[in-house]
Design a protein around this motif. Structure first.
Motif, PDB file in Angstrom:
ATOM      1  N   GLN A 197       5.083  13.999   6.077  1.00 50.23           N
ATOM      2  CA  GLN A 197       4.411  13.748   5.440  1.00 50.23           C
ATOM      3  C   GLN A 197       4.690  12.787   4.350  1.00 50.23           C
ATOM      4  O   GLN A 197       3.205  12.199   3.843  1.00 50.23           O
ATOM      5  N   GLY A 198       5.330  12.385   4.099  1.00 50.54           N
ATOM      6  CA  GLY A 198       5.687  11.761   3.106  1.00 50.54           C
ATOM      7  C   GLY A 198       5.405  12.542   1.461  1.00 50.54           C
ATOM      8  O   GLY A 198       4.709  13.872   1.611  1.00 50.54           O
ATOM      9  N   TYR A 199       5.435  11.543   0.299  1.00 45.24           N
ATOM     10  CA  TYR A 199       5.672  12.171  -0.761  1.00 45.24           C
ATOM     11  C   TYR A 199       3.751  11.442  -1.602  1.00 45.24           C
ATOM     12  O   TYR A 199       3.921   9.743  -1.042  1.00 45.24           O
ATOM     13  N   PRO A 200       3.404  12.234  -1.865  1.00 50.60           N
ATOM     14  CA  PRO A 200       2.188  11.516  -2.584  1.00 50.60           C
ATOM     15  C   PRO A 200       1.814  10.496  -3.687  1.00 50.60           C
ATOM     16  O   PRO A 200       2.702  11.007  -4.289  1.00 50.60           O
ATOM     17  N   ALA A 201       0.977   9.604  -3.040  1.00 49.52           N
ATOM     18  CA  ALA A 201       1.365   8.737  -4.550  1.00 49.52           C
ATOM     19  C   ALA A 201       0.011   8.552  -5.073  1.00 49.52           C
ATOM     20  O   ALA A 201      -1.090   8.771  -4.058  1.00 49.52           O
ATOM     21  N   TYR A 202       0.167   7.089  -5.959  1.00 54.60           N
ATOM     22  CA  TYR A 202      -1.350   6.854  -6.493  1.00 54.60           C
ATOM     23  C   TYR A 202      -1.335   5.772  -6.368  1.00 54.60           C
ATOM     24  O   TYR A 202      -0.489   4.703  -6.938  1.00 54.60           O
ATOM     25  N   THR A 203      -2.297   4.748  -6.492  1.00 58.16           N
ATOM     26  CA  THR A 203      -2.226   3.185  -6.969  1.00 58.16           C
ATOM     27  C   THR A 203      -3.059   3.097  -8.137  1.00 58.16           C
ATOM     28  O   THR A 203      -3.764   3.619  -9.154  1.00 58.16           O
TER      29      THR A 203
ATOM     30  N   VAL B 176       9.138  -1.110   0.694  1.00 57.00           N
ATOM     31  CA  VAL B 176       8.413   0.435   0.636  1.00 57.00           C
ATOM     32  C   VAL B 176       7.172   0.559   2.197  1.00 57.00           C
ATOM     33  O   VAL B 176       6.397  -0.441   2.490  1.00 57.00           O
ATOM     34  N   MET B 177       7.301   2.169   2.795  1.00 59.43           N
ATOM     35  CA  MET B 177       5.933   2.017   3.218  1.00 59.43           C
ATOM     36  C   MET B 177       5.206   3.351   2.825  1.00 59.43           C
ATOM     37  O   MET B 177       5.986   4.243   2.895  1.00 59.43           O
ATOM     38  N   ILE B 178       3.703   3.119   3.287  1.00 58.20           N
ATOM     39  CA  ILE B 178       3.268   3.875   2.569  1.00 58.20           C
ATOM     40  C   ILE B 178       2.415   4.119   3.839  1.00 58.20           C
ATOM     41  O   ILE B 178       1.611   3.555   4.614  1.00 58.20           O
ATOM     42  N   GLN B 179       2.300   5.225   4.252  1.00 58.26           N
ATOM     43  CA  GLN B 179       1.002   5.338   4.547  1.00 58.26           C
ATOM     44  C   GLN B 179       0.430   7.139   4.703  1.00 58.26           C
ATOM     45  O   GLN B 179       0.839   8.038   3.698  1.00 58.26           O
ATOM     46  N   ARG B 180      -1.038   6.719   4.474  1.00 57.96           N
ATOM     47  CA  ARG B 180      -1.746   8.301   4.256  1.00 57.96           C
ATOM     48  C   ARG B 180      -1.754   8.074   3.173  1.00 57.96           C
ATOM     49  O   ARG B 180      -1.467   9.401   2.471  1.00 57.96           O
ATOM     50  N   ALA B 181      -1.744   7.411   1.786  1.00 60.64           N
ATOM     51  CA  ALA B 181      -1.729   6.874   0.975  1.00 60.64           C
ATOM     52  C   ALA B 181      -0.028   8.241  -0.156  1.00 60.64           C
ATOM     53  O   ALA B 181      -0.642   8.974  -0.819  1.00 60.64           O
ATOM     54  N   SER B 182       0.888   8.117   0.982  1.00 63.99           N
ATOM     55  CA  SER B 182       2.131   8.651   0.355  1.00 63.99           C
ATOM     56  C   SER B 182       3.196   7.569   0.505  1.00 63.99           C
ATOM     57  O   SER B 182       3.356   7.344   1.786  1.00 63.99           O
ATOM     58  N   TYR B 183       4.332   8.062   0.031  1.00 60.57           N
ATOM     59  CA  TYR B 183       5.173   7.237   0.316  1.00 60.57           C
ATOM     60  C   TYR B 183       6.335   7.532   1.528  1.00 60.57           C
ATOM     61  O   TYR B 183       6.783   9.079   1.602  1.00 60.57           O
ATOM     62  N   MET B 184       6.805   7.347   3.163  1.00 55.81           N
ATOM     63  CA  MET B 184       7.587   7.507   3.652  1.00 55.81           C
ATOM     64  C   MET B 184       8.366   8.071   3.640  1.00 55.81           C
ATOM     65  O   MET B 184       8.816   6.490   3.158  1.00 55.81           O
ATOM     66  N   PRO B 185       9.833   8.650   3.583  1.00 57.43           N
ATOM     67  CA  PRO B 185      10.972   8.509   3.214  1.00 57.43           C
ATOM     68  C   PRO B 185      12.580   7.502   4.184  1.00 57.43           C
ATOM     69  O   PRO B 185      11.957   7.463   4.913  1.00 57.43           O
ATOM     70  N   PRO B 186      12.491   6.038   2.960  1.00 55.77           N
ATOM     71  CA  PRO B 186      12.873   4.881   3.702  1.00 55.77           C
ATOM     72  C   PRO B 186      14.327   5.736   5.127  1.00 55.77           C
ATOM     73  O   PRO B 186      14.603   6.524   4.061  1.00 55.77           O
TER      74      PRO B 186
END
Ligand SMILES: C[C@H](O)[C@@H](O)CC(=O)C(=O)O
Ligand SMILES: [Mg+2]
Length: 488
Positions: free
Chosen positions: A230-236, A444-454
């Motif tokens: 799911q990745g880590y939630p991000a804000y813009t 970085v790879m952002i998916q669904r407004a989350s950081y996907m682990p490199p």
């Protein structure tokens, strides 16, 4: 402005006595050090090679031309970096790359400071560095002469971050893991051995840190799986730089909503009427449910911050970031006391010098959201201590990112934090800014407004050589053109 260092550091006996002191191992406990190196070997570590070369370059991107990155205090930033590359004699072609973030002018000063620190790194075996990382951190930050122009703050600390970031990149690349995974897989004792606890033992001892990390081992595998899925939630922050027109703000905000962003940060602090207008635009566009944060970038005095934010409270910001001087711990506490009843938290950290300032902010209940920075604190080492203090005080960490490369680096720290320290996503998110990722080899790879682990080994710090060449200041192609145009 490039400086190359060949492996010509004089041997200990050839050094004057004042320099000789620097070469004495800082770790008071040789057997412990030997045990750590043995533990590294026992863990099947791949660490190898002696640091044979260090180069540092001044790389600048003319972001001020588009108003990107502008705020109430930094009106025309050219996102820049002192970019460090270290090489070893291992003949495996692996290089460690490290950056620290700057805003254009002054990058040359950081480059100088990196050069001044270089002799601490050159000719060192990587396994000795990481086998006694606390000692090495202490050596860099306690240089008997350079310390006077810090200590552990300002230019010299930015330079320390750039050098140590390169060491972490090299270490992780040699181990074939991204930094977050290197940290997640590391034995808690080894993690603790990377931290300098000097000045923070009144709130966090080595034993406290170990206990937190040992608790963090529980259900770690599940959290790692969750991050990978799911990745880590991000804000813009990219929609609402202060220098953007209302039209640009609307257009970028509409696009961000389409892209699935649900958390937004807007710059405030220069002019109250402008702030009211811009906050109204953004709140109207995102609706009442989505999250809005505000950032004043240190523009106000303490009473002014309270008064100004009372006027912006109707836009329901989750936090006001850097309302006043980053050094004013009690000022932040006073603002926090006044604004928390209005539902507004205080966030700060992107310009906190070091772990001591974070310690006091936590002790003084001066913040509700703690913002680590991968390039201002002394790299992973010092950030580990701050993550652990935040855990102890139960304050959520919401890292500062953006700039050039900050997203690339800090994602490693916050993903590690979730898996091995905080084990919580409550009130947590990592900043994202959509600029300059194309210059990195492992963006970085952002998916669904989350950081996907490199997944690539290292600290995601390596820049594309072509980008570095073009943007090197002042002799890269981009700057030659811009500087010539300025002259005409
Ligand atoms: C000068 C930088 O762009 C700054 O405005 C960044 C910042 O405060 C943030 O991202 O937060
Ligand atoms: Mg900020």
């Amino acid at each position: 402005m490039s400086a190359l260092f060949a492996p010509t550091v004089p041997r200990l006996a050839a050094l004057p006595p004042s320099r000789r002191a620097l070469e004495i191992p800082t770790s008071p406990d040789r057997p412990v050090l030997t045990a750590r190196v043995a533990r590294l070997r026992g863990a099947g570590s791949m660490v190898r090679g002696r640091i044979s070369r260090l180069s540092v370059r001044d790389v600048r991107f003319p972001t001020s031309l588009g108003g990107h990155g502008s705020d109430a205090m930094h009106t025309d930033p050219d996102y820049s970096a002192a970019y460090v590359v270290i090489e070893t004699d291992a003949e495996d072609g692996i290089k460690g790359c490290g950056i620290t973030f700057t805003l254009g002018k002054g990058t040359e000063v950081v480059v100088c400071a990196v050069n001044a620190l270089a002799h601490h790194v050159l000719n060192k075996d990587l396994k000795d560095i990481v086998g006694d990382f606390r000692g090495f951190y202490r050596q860099l930050t306690s240089d008997g002469q350079l310390r006077w122009i810090g200590p552990e703050k300002g230019v010299v600390h930015l330079a320390t971050a750039a050098v140590l970031n390169a060491v972490w990149d090299l270490w992780a690349k040699q181990e074939g893991k991204p930094v977050w995974k290197l940290l997640v897989d590391m034995d808690p004792r080894m993690l603790v051995s990377c931290i300098d606890f000097r000045y923070i033992t009144d709130v966090l001892t080595e034993e406290d840190a170990l206990e937190i990390l040992q608790k963090g081992q529980v259900a770690k595998k599940e959290r790692e799986k969750q991050m990978l899925a799911q990745g880590y939630p991000a804000y813009t922050t990219s929609c609402a730089w202060l220098g953007y027109s209302d039209d640009t703000l609307k257009q970028l905000c509409a696009q961000a909503l389409k892209d699935g962003w649900t958390r937004f940060k807007v710059k405030v602090g220069a002019d109250l009427q402008d702030d009211v207008r811009r906050c109204q635009i953004i709140r109207d566009m995102i609706g009442p449910e989505k999250t809005l944060m505000m950032d004043a970038n240190q523009r106000w005095d303490v009473p002014e911050a309270v008064e100004w934010m009372s006027k912006l409270a109707k836009f329901k910001p989750l936090w006001i970031e850097e309302p006043t001087s980053p050094d004013d711990i009690l000022g932040h506490a006073a603002i926090s006391k006044a604004l928390v009843p209005l539902g507004i938290g205080i966030a700060t950290g992107e310009q906190c010098h070091n772990r001591v300032i974070f310690k006091q902010l936590l002790q003084a209940k001066a913040l509700q959201f703690l913002q680590i920075d991968s390039c201002r604190l002394g790299s992973v080492n010092e950030n580990l201590s701050v993550l652990l203090m935040a855990k102890k005080f139960e304050i959520p960490v919401c890292p500062h990112a953006g700039g050039v490369g900050l997203c690339e680096l800090v994602q490693h720290l916050i993903i590690f934090d979730y898996i091995s320290v905080s084990a919580s996503l409550k009130n947590r998110m990592c900043e994202y800014v959509d600029h300059l990722h194309e210059h990195f080899k492992y963006p970085v790879m952002i998916q669904r407004a989350s950081y996907m682990p490199p997944k690539d080994p290292g600290y995601s710090t390596e820049m594309k050589e072509e980008s570095v060449k073009k943007h090197q200041y002042p002799d890269g192609e981009v700057w030659k053109k811009l500087l010539a145009a300025q002259e005409n």
